[in-house]
Design an enzyme around this catalytic site. Structure first.
Site, short mmCIF file in Angstrom:
data_model
loop_
_atom_site.label_atom_id
_atom_site.label_comp_id
_atom_site.label_asym_id
_atom_site.label_seq_id
_atom_site.Cartn_x
_atom_site.Cartn_y
_atom_site.Cartn_z
N TYR A 1 -1.56 -12.80 2.03
CA TYR A 1 -0.45 -11.84 2.13
C TYR A 1 -1.02 -10.45 1.95
O TYR A 1 -1.81 -10.20 1.03
CB TYR A 1 0.59 -12.13 1.05
CG TYR A 1 1.73 -11.15 0.99
CD1 TYR A 1 2.70 -11.09 1.99
CD2 TYR A 1 1.87 -10.28 -0.09
CE1 TYR A 1 3.75 -10.20 1.92
CE2 TYR A 1 2.93 -9.38 -0.18
CZ TYR A 1 3.87 -9.35 0.84
OH TYR A 1 4.92 -8.47 0.76
N ASP B 1 -9.03 -6.94 1.26
CA ASP B 1 -7.81 -6.54 0.56
C ASP B 1 -7.97 -6.90 -0.92
O ASP B 1 -7.93 -8.09 -1.30
CB ASP B 1 -6.61 -7.25 1.19
CG ASP B 1 -5.29 -6.87 0.53
OD1 ASP B 1 -5.30 -6.19 -0.51
OD2 ASP B 1 -4.23 -7.28 1.06
N LYS C 1 -1.83 -2.29 -7.48
CA LYS C 1 -1.58 -2.96 -8.77
C LYS C 1 -2.29 -2.30 -9.95
O LYS C 1 -1.82 -1.28 -10.44
CB LYS C 1 -1.91 -4.45 -8.64
CG LYS C 1 -1.00 -5.12 -7.56
CD LYS C 1 -1.04 -6.61 -7.56
CE LYS C 1 -0.30 -7.23 -6.40
NZ LYS C 1 1.00 -7.72 -6.66
C1 LIG Z 1 -3.35 -8.97 -1.66
C2 LIG Z 1 -2.13 -8.11 -1.52
N1 LIG Z 1 -2.12 -7.14 -0.58
C3 LIG Z 1 -1.05 -6.35 -0.42
C4 LIG Z 1 0.07 -6.49 -1.21
C5 LIG Z 1 1.24 -5.58 -1.02
O1 LIG Z 1 1.36 -4.71 -2.09
P1 LIG Z 1 2.77 -3.99 -2.42
O2 LIG Z 1 3.67 -5.07 -2.93
O3 LIG Z 1 2.42 -2.96 -3.44
O4 LIG Z 1 3.25 -3.40 -1.14
C6 LIG Z 1 0.09 -7.47 -2.20
C7 LIG Z 1 1.28 -7.66 -3.06
O5 LIG Z 1 1.42 -8.59 -3.78
C8 LIG Z 1 -1.04 -8.29 -2.36
O6 LIG Z 1 -1.08 -9.26 -3.30
#
Ligand SMILES: Cc1ncc(COP(=O)(O)O)c(C=O)c1O
Length: 464
Positions: free
Chosen positions: A160, A255, A287
């Site tokens: 995700y 990511d 985060k």
């Molecule tokens: C690996 C990863 N990338 C992107 C995101 C998206 O981040 P946000 O919820 O701050 O938009 C998340 C959210 O949980 C994530 O775990």
């Protein structure tokens, strides 16, 4: 938080062990004014049933709900609260920053210092600050496309990357065929340039690049997937992705929104990147680097980042990007996150994951616990004898009904787990002996509750 289209869990009656009247009342009011009563779907408890707890406050490892119940928090705001809630030094820095004004729309020192801290810890040469992980991955992909002059993006099923249109995609009919939208509202035209492959599958990656290599702008991967539970990359997999991308002139986007500054001080790259001598072309962060405020970033190779406006032609902007209060919270958190913090988080995680496994084993509940660095999750596997989960199809084969029973018993015993079987359990350096004792003593009853859930193929009175 996790990928869309996860199997739904049968609804579980809400436990009645604790007073929840105020949460229930707030949930009723919330549903009248907000779809589903929440501002991010997983918070609604849809996967486990029952009433979501509305939180009144948080301190260290503990949450207190509006009914006065206290819980050990194993969600930690889905990752950011590495130091625990309301850390005194973070609070002090945030209040001092806020007292100087909360947003300028002009550059400030905290942004520079936060960027310097990220660049010092990671292989990124430069970063751009944004406000959410979704914005970071969306911008990284645009930059990869602008830099390479290509359109196709490769991603893995079960990873995700936020709710970016082209990444809310499910695999097409064959491995190297283009994806289909994973949610209504995403036009097919938007996923026409996305390939979705099984994780940890080198042959699938090779086949996709053999067929489409000269059209692929980037491959985006979670550095360690944590949004289908923790599914670590098999040995050398990230390096293999880097080499494959390099051979075809595509960029590797790692990511690290979840793993960054959580799995190790340097993020997931710190586990094997330096040792194996590979590095991503672009990275995304979020985060922990926001210290509980809306802050995220993307960054990477200097020549790629130089393509970003105003230096280069690829446009990207944000009214609140680099917000001085958020940047101060993130900077203070990162500066406090020394080796001792990661040791404490890792030790606390080990206590919980080992105790969970012992309790589930003793209750006869099939499960697999997987970890990477300080992060871990528990899979309630559907069958005995599964020893590892290596991709989304493995992660999906779970007894979500057993997890729901486990979850509610933990909640009754004052432990707040992620309300879905597909999520990582997060701890912090504030999870001390008292908090861990509460978790460890709750686990046996929760495991027995999971064991008591009847097999879905059992018949009752001869009627299936
Ligand atoms: C690996 C990863 N990338 C992107 C995101 C998206 O981040 P946000 O919820 O701050 O938009 C998340 C959210 O949980 C994530 O775990």
């Amino acid at each position: 938080m996790g990928p869309v289209n996860l199997p739904a869990s049968p609804s579980t009656p809400q436990s009645t062990g604790r007073q929840t009247a105020r949460s229930a009342e707030l949930f009723r009011r919330a549903r009248a004014v907000t779809p589903g009563g929440v501002n991010s779907p997983v918070r609604a408890f849809a996967a486990v049933g029952g009433t979501p707890r509305f939180i009144r406050g948080a301190q260290g490892a503990w949450l207190t709900d509006v009914d006065g119940n206290e819980y050990v928090d194993l969600v930690c705001s889905w990752g950011p609260m590495l130091l625990g809630h309301a850390h005194p030094q973070v609070l002090e820095a945030v209040m001092a920053a806020a007292s100087r004004g909360t947003s300028y729309g002009a550059p400030a020192e905290a942004e520079v210092e936060l960027a310097e801290e990220i660049v010092a810890r990671t292989p990124a040469d430069a970063v751009r600050l944004v406000s959410s992980g979704t914005e970071a991955t969306m911008s990284a992909i645009r930059l990869a496309r602008g830099f390479t002059g290509r359109d196709v993006v490769v991603k893995f099923a079960g990873c995700y990357h936020g709710h970016v249109d082209s990444l809310l995609a499910s695999s097409g009919s064959g491995l190297a065929t283009f994806a289909v939208p994973g949610t209504p509202g995403v036009p097919e035209d938007f996923t026409r340039h996305t390939l979705v492959l099984p994780y940890n599958d080198r042959a699938a990656v090779e086949a996709a690049f053999a067929e489409h290599g000269d059209r692929i702008a980037c491959l985006i991967t979670e550095a360690t997937p944590g949004n289908m539970g923790i599914v670590p990359p098999e040995e050398g997999f990230n390096r293999f992705l880097h080499e494959t991308c390099a051979r075809h002139g595509a960029l590797l986007v790692s990511d690290e929104v979840m793993t960054g500054f959580r799995i190790t001080r340097q993020g997931r790259w710190g586990l094997d990147g330096a040792v194996e001598g590979w590095r991503p072309d672009l990275m995304t962060f979020g985060k922990v680097m926001g210290g509980g405020f809306p802050a995220a970033a993307f960054g990477g190779r200097a020549d790629v980042m130089a393509h970003l406006a105003p230096e280069g032609p690829v446009y990207q902007a944000g009214t609140l990007s680099g917000n001085p209060v958020a940047a101060t919270a993130g900077l203070t958190t990162l500066r406090l996150a020394d080796d001792a913090v990661y040791r404490r988080v890792g030790d606390a995680a080990r206590v919980v994951r080992e105790a969970a496994s012992v309790a589930l084993t003793e209750a006869g509940v099939p499960h697999v616990v997987q970890s990477d660095g300080t992060m871990f999750s528990v899979f309630f596997t559907a069958a005995d004898g599964v020893t590892a989960v290596r991709d989304f199809s493995g992660a999906s084969a779970q007894r979500t009904d057993r997890f729901a029973a486990f979850f509610h018993t933990m909640l009754d015993h004052g432990v707040y787990l992620p309300p879905s079987a597909f999520e990582t359990w997060f701890l912090s350096s504030a999870h001390d002996e008292r908090a861990l004792d509460r978790v460890v003593s709750a686990l046996p009853a929760a495991a027995r509750a999971a064991a008591a859930v009847p097999d879905p193929t059992d018949t009752k009175d001869g009627v299936r």
